[in-house]
Write a protein that holds these residues in place. Structure first.
Motif, PDB file in Angstrom:
ATOM      1  N   ALA A  69      51.408 -13.102  74.465  1.00  0.00           N
ATOM      2  CA  ALA A  69      52.066 -12.514  73.302  1.00  0.00           C
ATOM      3  C   ALA A  69      51.445 -11.169  72.957  1.00  0.00           C
ATOM      4  O   ALA A  69      50.243 -10.952  73.146  1.00  0.00           O
ATOM      5  N   LYS A  73      47.728 -13.714  70.106  1.00  0.00           N
ATOM      6  CA  LYS A  73      47.388 -14.931  69.370  1.00  0.00           C
ATOM      7  C   LYS A  73      48.044 -16.174  69.960  1.00  0.00           C
ATOM      8  O   LYS A  73      47.868 -17.274  69.435  1.00  0.00           O
ATOM      9  N   SER A  74      48.795 -15.985  71.031  1.00  0.00           N
ATOM     10  CA  SER A  74      49.423 -17.141  71.657  1.00  0.00           C
ATOM     11  C   SER A  74      49.579 -16.898  73.152  1.00  0.00           C
ATOM     12  O   SER A  74      49.559 -15.762  73.626  1.00  0.00           O
ATOM     13  N   THR A  76      51.695 -18.682  76.697  1.00  0.00           N
ATOM     14  CA  THR A  76      52.661 -19.649  77.216  1.00  0.00           C
ATOM     15  C   THR A  76      52.562 -19.696  78.735  1.00  0.00           C
ATOM     16  O   THR A  76      52.483 -18.657  79.395  1.00  0.00           O
ATOM     17  N   CYS A 121      42.995 -23.573  70.634  1.00  0.00           N
ATOM     18  CA  CYS A 121      44.194 -23.134  69.899  1.00  0.00           C
ATOM     19  C   CYS A 121      44.431 -24.048  68.709  1.00  0.00           C
ATOM     20  O   CYS A 121      43.886 -25.147  68.627  1.00  0.00           O
ATOM     21  N   THR A 123      47.652 -24.962  67.668  1.00  0.00           N
ATOM     22  CA  THR A 123      48.788 -25.830  67.985  1.00  0.00           C
ATOM     23  C   THR A 123      49.053 -25.793  69.485  1.00  0.00           C
ATOM     24  O   THR A 123      49.184 -24.722  70.076  1.00  0.00           O
ATOM     25  N   THR A 125      51.712 -27.123  72.256  1.00  0.00           N
ATOM     26  CA  THR A 125      53.071 -27.655  72.356  1.00  0.00           C
ATOM     27  C   THR A 125      53.503 -27.762  73.812  1.00  0.00           C
ATOM     28  O   THR A 125      53.302 -26.830  74.591  1.00  0.00           O
ATOM     29  N   ARG A 186      52.672 -24.241  75.417  1.00  0.00           N
ATOM     30  CA  ARG A 186      52.485 -23.155  74.445  1.00  0.00           C
ATOM     31  C   ARG A 186      51.182 -23.393  73.687  1.00  0.00           C
ATOM     32  O   ARG A 186      50.984 -24.463  73.108  1.00  0.00           O
ATOM     33  N   GLU A 188      49.294 -21.821  70.596  1.00  0.00           N
ATOM     34  CA  GLU A 188      49.485 -20.891  69.483  1.00  0.00           C
ATOM     35  C   GLU A 188      48.290 -20.935  68.537  1.00  0.00           C
ATOM     36  O   GLU A 188      47.677 -21.977  68.351  1.00  0.00           O
ATOM     37  N   GLY A 189      47.983 -19.777  67.958  1.00  0.00           N
ATOM     38  CA  GLY A 189      46.830 -19.691  67.074  1.00  0.00           C
ATOM     39  C   GLY A 189      45.542 -19.765  67.857  1.00  0.00           C
ATOM     40  O   GLY A 189      44.693 -20.627  67.595  1.00  0.00           O
ATOM     41  N   CYS A 197      42.706 -15.162  78.034  1.00  0.00           N
ATOM     42  CA  CYS A 197      43.866 -15.426  77.185  1.00  0.00           C
ATOM     43  C   CYS A 197      44.326 -14.191  76.412  1.00  0.00           C
ATOM     44  O   CYS A 197      45.410 -14.206  75.822  1.00  0.00           O
TER      45      CYS A 197
END
Length: 514
Positions: A69, A73-74, A76, A121, A123, A125, A186, A188-189, A197
């Motif tokens: 991203a 901060k994220s 994938t 992280c 979250t 997912t 994913r 995130e955070g 990363c």
């Protein structure tokens, strides 16, 4: 003697797994946070291989994309493998330490790798879909909440099952493109995330080492490797991986080419030696060069051990093999580059994938690799005694320096330029001696040390007569560097020959002078 005691009454119990078990399998398991990326890449690799087996993808198809991203901060990671069906996805993704995979057929098989991202992280997912289905499955881990709840300060107040029930949710969502099949992770955070990363270059460099990516066009020995893989029946498996950031999308390749960073600048490979296991459990290639010394690029230096073309650990496995043959051989890991491909059914990677299970098979393979290490150690010694780095060449250079010093003495060092030139020539030869000593045996090291000591005296004598011109050369700095180089060379020799206790005493005695 027979046991005549009466049979005891069975006591029923219910096994209990506290929250610390999850903490051990995440924060405790992945000491280097970047290894979480490797776990998801190898899971994507397995998914693509599965898609090829069932005919969803052709044998040369399959792609993993790492998407970074813009705000960093994220992250994938998405593959176009077989994915998971709605029937099994939730159960599979919430099942810990259990898997239908096997080490003989899959890169990941313990069922704990999916937890890796919880380390850094907020979250985590998972989104997945199988071909032909109208729904995708979404499983969300509240990683931040889990880290807090399973921390030592909480005292494992909740069981592992309670933690999973509290901090993990799953849902199904309709999707219009039934032909799609994929698996997506994913994160995130990101918190205290590794550089890989947040930097696309660091990510590419990391994946170029650990992932089963192709060789670049600049690598001249691809045909030899394909032939060796076919002969050994240990496949050279590859998948396409790309790293996408804000303004670019780059394919990832291994960093092997025909030219590499070297202590003296760059060096070209002169050959590629293929080595085979006498028991058929591995094969490998070793790049050859005409000059002795260490490669300086840590991304390629050393012999790397791989299973299904995924790197196990870094360069430390084969370094330990060198060390087992002779303590002084450990440094030779940096003198060579290449890869060892292990048959998946031959060895079992340990849970951290920084080595193999210590079983008879690994001990046997390690002995086989030790034979290779011994041959390479002897080769390194032989190469160090050739060309301009040989003891004979250094003695010849010393004779020339002595003759030039005598001429300067007769003229009372009146020619400042020649005096400065001699000093520079001596510095060059000192560098060559230091390089030659890296792979020299004990007898040769002693002779080279004596030459280096004489060079240091000659340089000091020359610089004393340079006069005002010496100020521009920073005479004191040059003399100090020469002295420090000599001391460092001596200390390296002593460290190889003395026990740790004796070496500690030597350092203590010299502490007032160093």
């Amino acid at each position: 003697m027979a046991n005549n005691a009466p049979a005891g009454k069975a006591v029923n119990f219910e096994p209990y797994f506290g929250g610390f078990i999850l903490e051990t399998l995440t924060v405790g398991m992945y000491g280097e946070a970047r290894n979480a990326i490797r776990e998801y890449i190898q899971n994507g690799f397995d998914s693509i291989q599965r898609a090829r087996e069932i005919g969803i993808l052709a044998g040369d198809q399959g792609h993993i994309q790492v998407i970074m991203a813009p705000e960093k901060k994220s992250l994938t990671i998405r593959d176009d493998g077989a994915g998971l069906s709605v029937k099994s996805a939730t159960a599979t993704l919430t099942r810990i330490g259990a898997s239908t995979k096997t080490h003989a057929r899959n890169a990941g098989f313990r069922g704990i790798g999916r937890l890796a991202g919880i380390v850094f992280c907020d979250t985590l997912t998972f989104v997945t879909k199988a071909k032909g289905e109208r729904e995708q499955t979404v499983v969300v881990f509240d990683a931040r909440g889990m880290r807090s709840a399973m921390s030592p300060s909480k005292g494992s107040a909740a069981s592992a099952e309670e933690l999973m029930a509290t901090y993990v949710s799953s849902s199904r969502q309709p999707i219009s493109k039934t032909s799609q099949h994929f698996f997506e992770v994913r994160m995130e955070g990101l918190r205290d995330a590794p550089p890989e990363c947040t930097s696309s270059k660091a990510m590419r460099d990391f994946l170029s080492q650990v992932a089963p990516v192709p060789y670049p066009q600049t690598f001249p020995y691809r045909d030899e490797l394909e032939n060796a893989a076919e002969e050994s029946e240990i496949e050279l498996e590859e998948i396409e991986i790309s790293v996408a950031s804000a303004d670019r999308n780059d394919a990832v390749y291994k960093l092997y080419g025909d030219e590499f960073e070297f202590r003296s600048g760059t060096v070209k490979l002169t050959d590629c030696a293929i080595v085979h296991s006498p028991t058929g459990r591995w094969w490998g290639w070793i790049g050859k060069k005409s000059e002795s010394g260490a490669y300086t690029d840590p991304r390629v230096a050393g012999l790397r051990v791989r299973v299904r073309n995924i790197q196990i650990d870094g360069a430390d496995i084969f370094r330990s093999v060198f060390h087992e043959r002779a303590k002084s051989y450990a440094r030779f890991q940096d003198y060579f580059l290449g890869e060892i491909f292990v048959k998946p059914t031959a060895l079992i990677p340990n849970a951290r994938r920084d080595g193999f299970e210590e079983d008879p098979s690994w001990r046997s393979v390690r002995k086989e690799l030790g034979v290779v290490a011994s041959a390479l150690g002897k080769e390194a010694y032989e190469l160090s005694n050739a060309g301009k780095l040989s003891l004979e060449a250094q003695r010849e250079a010393l004779k020339k320096a002595r003759a030039e010093l005598r001429k300067l003495k007769k003229s009372n060092f009146s020619d400042i330029d020649k005096t400065v030139a001699l000093s520079r020539s001596i510095a060059t030869n000192q560098g060559r001696i230091a390089k030659a000593m890296e792979a020299a045996d004990m007898t040769t090291s002693a002779a080279l040390t004596a030459i280096g000591s004489e060079y240091a005296d000659m340089k000091i004598e020359a610089l004393r007569h340079v006069g005002d011109a010496a100020e521009t050369l920073d005479r004191e700095k040059i003399e100090t560097e020469a002295r420090d180089e000599l001391i460092q060379e001596i200390m390296e020799i002593l460290e190889e020959q003395l026990s740790p206790k004796c070496m500690s005493e030597v350092r203590s005695l010299l502490s007032d002078y160093l």
